[in-house]
Design an enzyme around this catalytic site. Structure first.
Site, short mmCIF file in Angstrom:
data_model
loop_
_atom_site.label_atom_id
_atom_site.label_comp_id
_atom_site.label_asym_id
_atom_site.label_seq_id
_atom_site.Cartn_x
_atom_site.Cartn_y
_atom_site.Cartn_z
N ASP A 82 42.80 46.34 51.98
CA ASP A 82 41.51 45.96 51.42
C ASP A 82 40.77 44.96 52.31
O ASP A 82 41.37 44.01 52.82
CB ASP A 82 41.78 45.32 50.03
CG ASP A 82 40.57 45.43 49.11
OD1 ASP A 82 39.80 46.38 49.27
OD2 ASP A 82 40.43 44.57 48.22
N GLU A 135 31.83 49.48 53.46
CA GLU A 135 30.92 48.86 52.48
C GLU A 135 29.56 48.62 53.13
O GLU A 135 29.47 48.25 54.29
CB GLU A 135 31.55 47.53 52.05
CG GLU A 135 30.68 46.70 51.12
CD GLU A 135 31.44 45.45 50.65
OE1 GLU A 135 32.53 45.60 50.06
OE2 GLU A 135 30.95 44.34 50.89
N GLY A 182 35.97 37.79 42.04
CA GLY A 182 36.27 36.54 41.32
C GLY A 182 35.88 36.65 39.86
O GLY A 182 35.71 37.75 39.32
N THR A 218 37.37 42.57 37.99
CA THR A 218 37.76 41.53 37.03
C THR A 218 36.57 41.03 36.22
O THR A 218 35.55 40.64 36.80
CB THR A 218 38.40 40.33 37.77
OG1 THR A 218 39.57 40.80 38.43
CG2 THR A 218 38.76 39.20 36.81
N VAL A 238 40.55 45.82 41.29
CA VAL A 238 40.89 44.71 40.39
C VAL A 238 41.87 43.79 41.11
O VAL A 238 42.99 44.21 41.43
CB VAL A 238 41.55 45.24 39.09
CG1 VAL A 238 41.84 44.09 38.14
CG2 VAL A 238 40.67 46.29 38.42
N THR A 240 41.43 39.62 41.02
CA THR A 240 41.54 38.28 40.41
C THR A 240 42.34 38.33 39.10
O THR A 240 43.17 37.45 38.83
CB THR A 240 40.12 37.72 40.15
OG1 THR A 240 39.44 37.72 41.41
CG2 THR A 240 40.16 36.31 39.60
P1 13P Z 1 38.02 41.06 41.59
O1 13P Z 1 38.84 40.00 42.26
O2 13P Z 1 36.75 40.53 41.03
O3 13P Z 1 38.80 41.85 40.60
O4 13P Z 1 37.55 42.08 42.74
C1 13P Z 1 38.51 42.80 43.42
C2 13P Z 1 37.97 43.54 44.58
O5 13P Z 1 36.86 44.02 44.57
C3 13P Z 1 38.86 43.70 45.72
O6 13P Z 1 38.30 44.41 46.76
#
Ligand code: 13P
Length: 291
Positions: A82, A135, A182, A218, A238, A240
């Protein structure tokens, strides 16, 4: 073997209006819990690591765990890198056995954001059955190597998104639409559902070619998730939530059992809480029973 790349399971998801949960993990317990949840729910799943945990455990260790757990799981499982900003590390993970790679050059100018994904796509497609995510625009918040302030966040332009995907050859695409990494500061964050739907129509209107990714899972409400599914979101990230689950569960367990010295019991509590959180996401994304 149930090892797959992300694109193949996302194309099926996009065709049938559900999405694949993509869960960021930092250790073996979370890895096991995500796969256990997917097996219990009979759902295809993506396990992802950002760069820090991948480097901490090492690519070979990460891929060995992946092959052991996914290889015997009766559901399709993908291992995704990621938000990696380093081309060489993307290539290293592809060589080691990750099956989806995200090269993130989104903080660079539009023209400078073309070359890194193109190079990683060419490399991964030659190396094997590995799909690549990129992205456009920027997602605010912090995800490991990538930090974007709220006032720096920029949404993806639909026309430019199509050109970006064509020029880079990306397999799956994450347009910035207002979701954030976050914890959301408000219950109703400003998410541009129409923008996602427009980009989806332009890219996938005549057959699913480049399924779309939603970052910042999240804290999104179920209502938002349904709207994002309808607009074409086929992978939800997902991270955080699982970090909070891990740390809060450990803290609560230790606080309640301050005189106990049995690490295995803490592990069981963490694995169970994580499995439940992932199962809830699988239900919300409607991927249960789709493996
Ligand atoms: P969150 O931490 O808000 O769940 O986002 C995760 C994310 O997009 C990882 O690439």
């Amino acid at each position: 073997m149930s090892i797959v790349n992300a694109k193949e399971i996302m194309v099926e998801a996009a065709k049938h209006g559900y999405a694949i949960g993509a869960f960021n993990i930092t250790d073996l317990l979370q890895f096991e819990a995500v796969i256990d949840a997917a097996v219990e729910k009979k759902a295809p799943v993506i396990v992802q690591t950002s760069v820090k945990p991948s480097k901490f455990l090492g690519t070979n260790m990460m891929v060995s765990i992946f092959r052991t757990l996914a290889g015997s799981a009766p559901v399709p499982v993908c291992l995704h890198l990621d938000h990696c900003t380093e081309i060489d590390y993307c290539k290293k993970c592809a060589d080691a056995g990750y099956t989806n790679i995200m090269i993130d050059a989104s903080k660079q100018s539009y023209e400078e954001n073309i070359r890194p994904p193109k190079e990683v796509v060419d490399y991964c497609h030659k190396a094997g059955n590995i799909s690549v995510e990129g992205e456009l625009g920027t997602v605010s918040g912090v995800e490991d190597q990538v930090k974007v302030a709220e006032d720096e966040a920029q949404l993806a332009n639909p026309k430019q998104s199509v050109e970006f995907v064509e020029r880079t050859g990306l397999d799956i695409f994450a347009p910035a639409i207002g979701t954030a990494h976050g914890v959301y500061k408000t219950k109703n964050p400003k998410v541009d559902f129409d923008r996602l739907a427009t980009i989806n129509k332009m890219l996938n209107g005549s057959g699913i070619k480049t399924p779309l990714v939603v970052h910042g899972g999240t804290g999104l409400s179920e209502e938002y998730i349904k709207k994002l599914l309808a607009a074409g979101g086929a992978k939800f990230n997902v991270s955080t939530e699982l970090k909070h689950t891990l740390i809060d569960t450990k803290f609560e367990y230790i606080t309640a059992h301050r005189d106990e010295y049995d690490p295995g019991k803490i592990d069981v509590a963490v694995r169970d809480a994580t499995r439940k959180a992932v199962m809830h996401w699988i239900d919300m994304l409607e991927s249960a029973g789709k493996a």
